[in-house]
Motif scaffolding. Structure first.
Motif, PDB file in Angstrom:
ATOM      1  N   ILE A  38      -7.577   8.131  -0.448  1.00  0.00           N
ATOM      2  CA  ILE A  38      -7.415   6.820  -1.072  1.00  0.00           C
ATOM      3  C   ILE A  38      -6.920   7.055  -2.491  1.00  0.00           C
ATOM      4  CG2 ILE A  38      -8.601   4.730  -1.840  1.00  0.00           C
ATOM      5  CD1 ILE A  38     -10.523   5.128   0.508  1.00  0.00           C
ATOM      6  N   PHE A  39      -5.891   6.313  -2.875  1.00  0.00           N
ATOM      7  CA  PHE A  39      -5.215   6.537  -4.147  1.00  0.00           C
ATOM      8  C   PHE A  39      -5.250   5.270  -4.998  1.00  0.00           C
ATOM      9  CE2 PHE A  39      -3.771   9.451  -0.986  1.00  0.00           C
ATOM     10  CZ  PHE A  39      -3.742  10.661  -1.649  1.00  0.00           C
ATOM     11  N   PRO A  40      -5.255   5.417  -6.330  1.00  0.00           N
ATOM     12  CA  PRO A  40      -5.434   4.271  -7.228  1.00  0.00           C
ATOM     13  C   PRO A  40      -4.192   3.400  -7.414  1.00  0.00           C
ATOM     14  CG  PRO A  40      -5.161   6.258  -8.517  1.00  0.00           C
ATOM     15  CD  PRO A  40      -5.209   6.677  -7.078  1.00  0.00           C
ATOM     16  N   ASP A  41      -3.048   3.862  -6.933  1.00  0.00           N
ATOM     17  CA  ASP A  41      -1.815   3.094  -7.091  1.00  0.00           C
ATOM     18  C   ASP A  41      -0.801   3.525  -6.033  1.00  0.00           C
ATOM     19  OD1 ASP A  41      -0.449   5.483  -8.052  1.00  0.00           O
ATOM     20  OD2 ASP A  41      -1.473   5.129  -9.942  1.00  0.00           O
ATOM     21  N   TYR A  42       0.233   2.707  -5.869  1.00  0.00           N
ATOM     22  CA  TYR A  42       1.233   2.993  -4.836  1.00  0.00           C
ATOM     23  C   TYR A  42       2.001   4.279  -5.120  1.00  0.00           C
ATOM     24  CZ  TYR A  42       5.075   2.695  -1.614  1.00  0.00           C
ATOM     25  OH  TYR A  42       5.987   2.989  -0.636  1.00  0.00           O
ATOM     26  N   ALA A  43       2.309   4.550  -6.367  1.00  0.00           N
ATOM     27  CA  ALA A  43       3.100   5.737  -6.707  1.00  0.00           C
ATOM     28  C   ALA A  43       2.416   7.029  -6.262  1.00  0.00           C
ATOM     29  CB  ALA A  43       3.381   5.785  -8.211  1.00  0.00           C
ATOM     30  N   SER A  44       1.125   7.160  -6.516  1.00  0.00           N
ATOM     31  CA  SER A  44       0.426   8.379  -6.111  1.00  0.00           C
ATOM     32  C   SER A  44       0.240   8.418  -4.588  1.00  0.00           C
ATOM     33  CB  SER A  44      -0.912   8.521  -6.831  1.00  0.00           C
ATOM     34  OG  SER A  44      -1.725   7.402  -6.635  1.00  0.00           O
ATOM     35  N   ALA A  45       0.056   7.260  -3.952  1.00  0.00           N
ATOM     36  CA  ALA A  45      -0.041   7.214  -2.491  1.00  0.00           C
ATOM     37  C   ALA A  45       1.285   7.605  -1.852  1.00  0.00           C
ATOM     38  CB  ALA A  45      -0.457   5.820  -2.035  1.00  0.00           C
ATOM     39  N   ALA A  46       2.378   7.114  -2.403  1.00  0.00           N
ATOM     40  CA  ALA A  46       3.698   7.438  -1.869  1.00  0.00           C
ATOM     41  C   ALA A  46       3.995   8.932  -2.009  1.00  0.00           C
ATOM     42  CB  ALA A  46       4.774   6.617  -2.576  1.00  0.00           C
ATOM     43  N   GLN A  47       3.573   9.526  -3.089  1.00  0.00           N
ATOM     44  CA  GLN A  47       3.761  10.960  -3.296  1.00  0.00           C
ATOM     45  C   GLN A  47       2.979  11.755  -2.242  1.00  0.00           C
ATOM     46  OE1 GLN A  47       2.555  12.293  -7.173  1.00  0.00           O
ATOM     47  NE2 GLN A  47       3.618  14.241  -6.977  1.00  0.00           N
ATOM     48  N   ALA A  48       1.739  11.363  -1.964  1.00  0.00           N
ATOM     49  CA  ALA A  48       0.918  12.033  -0.946  1.00  0.00           C
ATOM     50  C   ALA A  48       1.523  11.830   0.441  1.00  0.00           C
ATOM     51  CB  ALA A  48      -0.510  11.504  -0.988  1.00  0.00           C
ATOM     52  N   TRP A  49       1.972  10.616   0.721  1.00  0.00           N
ATOM     53  CA  TRP A  49       2.614  10.316   2.006  1.00  0.00           C
ATOM     54  C   TRP A  49       3.844  11.197   2.209  1.00  0.00           C
ATOM     55  CZ3 TRP A  49       7.630   8.623   2.504  1.00  0.00           C
ATOM     56  CH2 TRP A  49       8.033   8.331   3.801  1.00  0.00           C
ATOM     57  N   LYS A  50       4.683  11.282   1.201  1.00  0.00           N
ATOM     58  CA  LYS A  50       5.915  12.066   1.304  1.00  0.00           C
ATOM     59  C   LYS A  50       5.601  13.543   1.555  1.00  0.00           C
ATOM     60  CE  LYS A  50      10.197  13.076  -1.152  1.00  0.00           C
ATOM     61  NZ  LYS A  50      10.987  12.820  -2.350  1.00  0.00           N
ATOM     62  N   SER A  51       4.619  14.061   0.868  1.00  0.00           N
ATOM     63  CA  SER A  51       4.231  15.457   1.032  1.00  0.00           C
ATOM     64  C   SER A  51       3.771  15.738   2.465  1.00  0.00           C
ATOM     65  CB  SER A  51       3.119  15.803   0.045  1.00  0.00           C
ATOM     66  OG  SER A  51       2.637  17.102   0.274  1.00  0.00           O
ATOM     67  N   LYS A  52       2.894  14.868   3.002  1.00  0.00           N
ATOM     68  CA  LYS A  52       2.406  15.064   4.374  1.00  0.00           C
ATOM     69  C   LYS A  52       3.520  14.868   5.390  1.00  0.00           C
ATOM     70  CE  LYS A  52      -1.562  15.880   5.244  1.00  0.00           C
ATOM     71  NZ  LYS A  52      -2.173  17.192   5.485  1.00  0.00           N
ATOM     72  N   ALA A  53       4.379  13.895   5.183  1.00  0.00           N
ATOM     73  CA  ALA A  53       5.482  13.645   6.103  1.00  0.00           C
ATOM     74  C   ALA A  53       6.430  14.840   6.145  1.00  0.00           C
ATOM     75  CB  ALA A  53       6.224  12.371   5.701  1.00  0.00           C
TER      76      ALA A  53
END
Length: 80
Positions: A38-53
């Motif tokens: 769980i991330f505090p904002d979209y930017a950090s969530a998108a970065q984690a998503w991109k890394s896993k993808a």
């Protein structure tokens, strides 16, 4: 002294798993879902998503998603 303001929390969940079929969002095994965090904002969530993808690019059935938790917690509130 000016009071320091915290940025607004817009919580996002990143998770993924292997899909049954490419044209549907139905997972093969719910017990094997990968909860990235769980991330505090979209930017950090998108970065984690991109890394896993990118780590799972060789498996066409593996998909990761970003869920806007803040919209579920406060459905009528404005924000991203």
């Amino acid at each position: 002294m000016a009071q320091e303001q915290k940025p607004k929390q817009l919580l996002h969940l990143v998770f993924g798993g292997e899909l049954e079929k490419l044209d549907r969002t139905e997972f093969k095994n719910l017990n094997e879902l990968d909860i990235v965090g769980i991330f505090p904002d979209y930017a950090s969530a998108a970065q984690a998503w991109k890394s896993k993808a990118q780590q799972t690019v060789d498996n066409a059935h593996m998909r990761y998603f970003v869920v806007h938790l803040h919209k579920l917690l406060q459905p009528g509130a404005d924000g991203q």
